[in-house]
Scaffold this motif. Structure first.
Motif, PDB file in Angstrom:
ATOM      1  N   ILE A 134       0.857  -1.164   0.000  1.00  0.00           N
ATOM      2  CA  ILE A 134       0.000   0.000   0.000  1.00  0.00           C
ATOM      3  C   ILE A 134       0.908   1.234   0.000  1.00  0.00           C
ATOM      4  CG2 ILE A 134      -1.927  -1.140   1.119  1.00  0.00           C
ATOM      5  CD1 ILE A 134      -1.098   0.237   3.728  1.00  0.00           C
ATOM      6  N   GLU A 135       0.387   2.341  -0.458  1.00  0.00           N
ATOM      7  CA  GLU A 135       1.206   3.522  -0.711  1.00  0.00           C
ATOM      8  C   GLU A 135       1.986   3.969   0.511  1.00  0.00           C
ATOM      9  OE1 GLU A 135       1.471   4.631  -3.797  1.00  0.00           O
ATOM     10  OE2 GLU A 135       2.984   6.097  -3.183  1.00  0.00           O
ATOM     11  N   SER A 136       1.373   3.939   1.679  1.00  0.00           N
ATOM     12  CA  SER A 136       2.030   4.458   2.885  1.00  0.00           C
ATOM     13  C   SER A 136       3.168   3.571   3.373  1.00  0.00           C
ATOM     14  CB  SER A 136       1.007   4.640   4.005  1.00  0.00           C
ATOM     15  OG  SER A 136       0.412   3.400   4.337  1.00  0.00           O
ATOM     16  N   MET A 137       3.289   2.378   2.796  1.00  0.00           N
ATOM     17  CA  MET A 137       4.338   1.454   3.201  1.00  0.00           C
ATOM     18  C   MET A 137       5.552   1.476   2.272  1.00  0.00           C
ATOM     19  SD  MET A 137       2.993   0.431   5.825  1.00  0.00           S
ATOM     20  CE  MET A 137       1.349   0.578   6.472  1.00  0.00           C
ATOM     21  N   LYS A 138       5.368   2.005   1.096  1.00  0.00           N
ATOM     22  CA  LYS A 138       6.455   1.984   0.123  1.00  0.00           C
ATOM     23  C   LYS A 138       7.674   2.724   0.657  1.00  0.00           C
ATOM     24  CE  LYS A 138       3.493   1.586  -3.948  1.00  0.00           C
ATOM     25  NZ  LYS A 138       3.042   2.212  -5.209  1.00  0.00           N
ATOM     26  N   GLY A 139       8.823   2.056   0.578  1.00  0.00           N
ATOM     27  CA  GLY A 139      10.060   2.639   1.061  1.00  0.00           C
ATOM     28  C   GLY A 139      10.342   2.373   2.521  1.00  0.00           C
ATOM     29  N   ARG A 140       9.342   1.931   3.279  1.00  0.00           N
ATOM     30  CA  ARG A 140       9.542   1.645   4.703  1.00  0.00           C
ATOM     31  C   ARG A 140       9.487   0.155   5.004  1.00  0.00           C
ATOM     32  NH1 ARG A 140       6.301   3.380   8.759  1.00  0.00           N
ATOM     33  NH2 ARG A 140       4.394   3.295   7.512  1.00  0.00           N
ATOM     34  N   PHE A 141       8.581  -0.556   4.349  1.00  0.00           N
ATOM     35  CA  PHE A 141       8.388  -1.987   4.592  1.00  0.00           C
ATOM     36  C   PHE A 141       8.877  -2.803   3.399  1.00  0.00           C
ATOM     37  CE2 PHE A 141       4.529  -1.752   7.718  1.00  0.00           C
ATOM     38  CZ  PHE A 141       5.232  -0.856   8.508  1.00  0.00           C
ATOM     39  N   THR A 142       9.407  -3.986   3.685  1.00  0.00           N
ATOM     40  CA  THR A 142       9.831  -4.909   2.630  1.00  0.00           C
ATOM     41  C   THR A 142       9.297  -6.298   2.932  1.00  0.00           C
ATOM     42  OG1 THR A 142      11.881  -3.655   2.287  1.00  0.00           O
ATOM     43  CG2 THR A 142      11.774  -5.887   1.382  1.00  0.00           C
ATOM     44  N   ILE A 143       8.553  -6.835   1.988  1.00  0.00           N
ATOM     45  CA  ILE A 143       8.033  -8.194   2.132  1.00  0.00           C
ATOM     46  C   ILE A 143       8.916  -9.143   1.338  1.00  0.00           C
ATOM     47  CG2 ILE A 143       6.443  -7.999   0.165  1.00  0.00           C
ATOM     48  CD1 ILE A 143       4.432  -9.683   1.790  1.00  0.00           C
ATOM     49  N   SER A 144       9.132 -10.333   1.881  1.00  0.00           N
ATOM     50  CA  SER A 144       9.945 -11.330   1.188  1.00  0.00           C
ATOM     51  C   SER A 144       9.486 -12.717   1.627  1.00  0.00           C
ATOM     52  CB  SER A 144      11.436 -11.134   1.498  1.00  0.00           C
ATOM     53  OG  SER A 144      11.688 -11.271   2.881  1.00  0.00           O
ATOM     54  N   ARG A 145       9.940 -13.703   0.900  1.00  0.00           N
ATOM     55  CA  ARG A 145       9.598 -15.073   1.257  1.00  0.00           C
ATOM     56  C   ARG A 145      10.764 -15.988   0.939  1.00  0.00           C
ATOM     57  NH1 ARG A 145       4.419 -16.492  -2.139  1.00  0.00           N
ATOM     58  NH2 ARG A 145       4.716 -18.571  -1.244  1.00  0.00           N
ATOM     59  N   ASP A 146      10.884 -17.048   1.720  1.00  0.00           N
ATOM     60  CA  ASP A 146      11.894 -18.074   1.521  1.00  0.00           C
ATOM     61  C   ASP A 146      11.127 -19.386   1.397  1.00  0.00           C
ATOM     62  OD1 ASP A 146      13.852 -20.022   1.676  1.00  0.00           O
ATOM     63  OD2 ASP A 146      15.046 -18.931   3.150  1.00  0.00           O
ATOM     64  N   ASN A 147      10.899 -19.816   0.171  1.00  0.00           N
ATOM     65  CA  ASN A 147      10.092 -21.017  -0.046  1.00  0.00           C
ATOM     66  C   ASN A 147      10.753 -22.270   0.514  1.00  0.00           C
ATOM     67  OD1 ASN A 147       8.047 -19.538  -1.281  1.00  0.00           O
ATOM     68  ND2 ASN A 147       8.841 -19.899  -3.349  1.00  0.00           N
ATOM     69  N   ALA A 148      12.065 -22.286   0.568  1.00  0.00           N
ATOM     70  CA  ALA A 148      12.766 -23.456   1.116  1.00  0.00           C
ATOM     71  C   ALA A 148      12.502 -23.603   2.612  1.00  0.00           C
ATOM     72  CB  ALA A 148      14.257 -23.342   0.858  1.00  0.00           C
ATOM     73  N   LYS A 149      12.205 -22.481   3.275  1.00  0.00           N
ATOM     74  CA  LYS A 149      11.939 -22.505   4.717  1.00  0.00           C
ATOM     75  C   LYS A 149      10.460 -22.342   5.037  1.00  0.00           C
ATOM     76  CE  LYS A 149      16.462 -20.616   6.036  1.00  0.00           C
ATOM     77  NZ  LYS A 149      17.170 -19.519   6.747  1.00  0.00           N
ATOM     78  N   ASN A 150       9.611 -22.286   3.984  1.00  0.00           N
ATOM     79  CA  ASN A 150       8.164 -22.065   4.192  1.00  0.00           C
ATOM     80  C   ASN A 150       7.913 -20.848   5.065  1.00  0.00           C
ATOM     81  OD1 ASN A 150       7.690 -24.312   2.658  1.00  0.00           O
ATOM     82  ND2 ASN A 150       6.592 -25.448   4.236  1.00  0.00           N
ATOM     83  N   THR A 151       8.662 -19.796   4.829  1.00  0.00           N
ATOM     84  CA  THR A 151       8.595 -18.626   5.691  1.00  0.00           C
ATOM     85  C   THR A 151       8.468 -17.346   4.872  1.00  0.00           C
ATOM     86  OG1 THR A 151       9.965 -19.742   7.343  1.00  0.00           O
ATOM     87  CG2 THR A 151       9.741 -17.360   7.546  1.00  0.00           C
ATOM     88  N   GLY A 174      -3.431 -17.214   0.313  1.00  0.00           N
ATOM     89  CA  GLY A 174      -4.619 -17.323  -0.526  1.00  0.00           C
ATOM     90  C   GLY A 174      -4.306 -17.182  -1.989  1.00  0.00           C
ATOM     91  N   HIS A 175      -5.257 -16.602  -2.735  1.00  0.00           N
ATOM     92  CA  HIS A 175      -5.084 -16.438  -4.163  1.00  0.00           C
ATOM     93  C   HIS A 175      -5.709 -15.132  -4.602  1.00  0.00           C
ATOM     94  CE1 HIS A 175      -8.869 -18.573  -3.398  1.00  0.00           C
ATOM     95  NE2 HIS A 175      -9.322 -18.023  -4.490  1.00  0.00           N
ATOM     96  N   GLY A 176      -5.571 -14.838  -5.885  1.00  0.00           N
ATOM     97  CA  GLY A 176      -6.000 -13.531  -6.364  1.00  0.00           C
ATOM     98  C   GLY A 176      -4.911 -12.517  -6.071  1.00  0.00           C
ATOM     99  N   TRP A 177      -5.071 -11.318  -6.648  1.00  0.00           N
ATOM    100  CA  TRP A 177      -4.019 -10.299  -6.470  1.00  0.00           C
ATOM    101  C   TRP A 177      -4.624  -8.912  -6.294  1.00  0.00           C
ATOM    102  CZ3 TRP A 177       0.615 -10.873  -4.908  1.00  0.00           C
ATOM    103  CH2 TRP A 177       1.534  -9.834  -5.016  1.00  0.00           C
ATOM    104  N   PRO A 178      -4.077  -8.137  -5.316  1.00  0.00           N
ATOM    105  CA  PRO A 178      -3.102  -8.587  -4.321  1.00  0.00           C
ATOM    106  C   PRO A 178      -3.774  -9.309  -3.149  1.00  0.00           C
ATOM    107  CG  PRO A 178      -3.526  -6.252  -4.038  1.00  0.00           C
ATOM    108  CD  PRO A 178      -4.352  -6.695  -5.202  1.00  0.00           C
ATOM    109  N   LEU A 179      -3.752 -10.602  -3.231  1.00  0.00           N
ATOM    110  CA  LEU A 179      -4.320 -11.479  -2.191  1.00  0.00           C
ATOM    111  C   LEU A 179      -5.771 -11.114  -1.910  1.00  0.00           C
ATOM    112  CD1 LEU A 179      -3.158 -13.898  -0.756  1.00  0.00           C
ATOM    113  CD2 LEU A 179      -2.737 -12.455   1.233  1.00  0.00           C
ATOM    114  N   LYS A 180      -6.566 -11.057  -2.960  1.00  0.00           N
ATOM    115  CA  LYS A 180      -7.976 -10.700  -2.833  1.00  0.00           C
ATOM    116  C   LYS A 180      -8.790 -11.735  -2.086  1.00  0.00           C
ATOM    117  CE  LYS A 180      -8.119  -6.791  -5.150  1.00  0.00           C
ATOM    118  NZ  LYS A 180      -8.469  -5.519  -4.481  1.00  0.00           N
ATOM    119  N   ASN A 181      -8.355 -12.984  -2.154  1.00  0.00           N
ATOM    120  CA  ASN A 181      -9.097 -14.068  -1.510  1.00  0.00           C
ATOM    121  C   ASN A 181      -8.182 -14.792  -0.533  1.00  0.00           C
ATOM    122  OD1 ASN A 181     -10.028 -14.069  -4.706  1.00  0.00           O
ATOM    123  ND2 ASN A 181     -11.700 -14.048  -3.240  1.00  0.00           N
ATOM    124  N   VAL A 182      -8.455 -14.595   0.742  1.00  0.00           N
ATOM    125  CA  VAL A 182      -7.631 -15.222   1.774  1.00  0.00           C
ATOM    126  C   VAL A 182      -8.263 -16.543   2.184  1.00  0.00           C
ATOM    127  CG1 VAL A 182      -6.713 -15.025   4.103  1.00  0.00           C
ATOM    128  CG2 VAL A 182      -6.779 -13.012   2.608  1.00  0.00           C
TER     129      VAL A 182
END
Length: 119
Positions: A60-77, A98-106
């Motif tokens: 979301i706009e207010s998070m850009k530049g402050r928050f970073t999302i990432s995933r490690d599929n090998a660690k399921n994290t 879930g599915h959909g984008w951005p995660l419309k269906n949890v």
């Protein structure tokens, strides 16, 4: 069904940082879109950031530049690195799969982890 367990929340001063983690179990983590939602007292639960199964990210706009999302599929994290925290970031943060984008269906939710930012 997938089980999601968050960790990493806590109390931090404004301007500080926290890293949230979400460990998943129960099904193929790498094939699902994931995301972080948050809910402040008296407000609705809203998406903060999402990451697709191929690594495409959304903020979301207010998070850009402050928050970073990432995933490690090998660690399921999945992770959420939160920097330059503000008092208005105070909320319970939920991991979601879930599915959909951005995660419309949890499909599945974690139980949440509380983040409190003091001024």
């Amino acid at each position: 069904q997938v089980q999601l367990v968050e960790s990493g929340g806590g109390l931090v001063q404004a301007g500080g940082s926290l890293r949230l983690s979400c460990v998943a179990s129960g099904r193929t983590f790498s094939t699902y879109n994931m995301g972080w939602f948050r809910q402040a007292p008296g407000k609705e639960r809203d998406v903060v950031a999402a990451i697709s199964w191929v690594g495409i990210t959304y903020y979301i706009e207010s998070m850009k530049g402050r928050f970073t999302i990432s995933r490690d599929n090998a660690k399921n994290t999945m992770y959420l690195q939160m920097n330059s925290l503000k008092p208005e970031d105070t909320a319970v943060y939920y991991c979601a799969a879930g599915h959909g984008w951005p995660l419309k269906n949890v499909d599945d939710w974690g139980i949440g982890t509380l983040v409190t930012v003091s001024s």
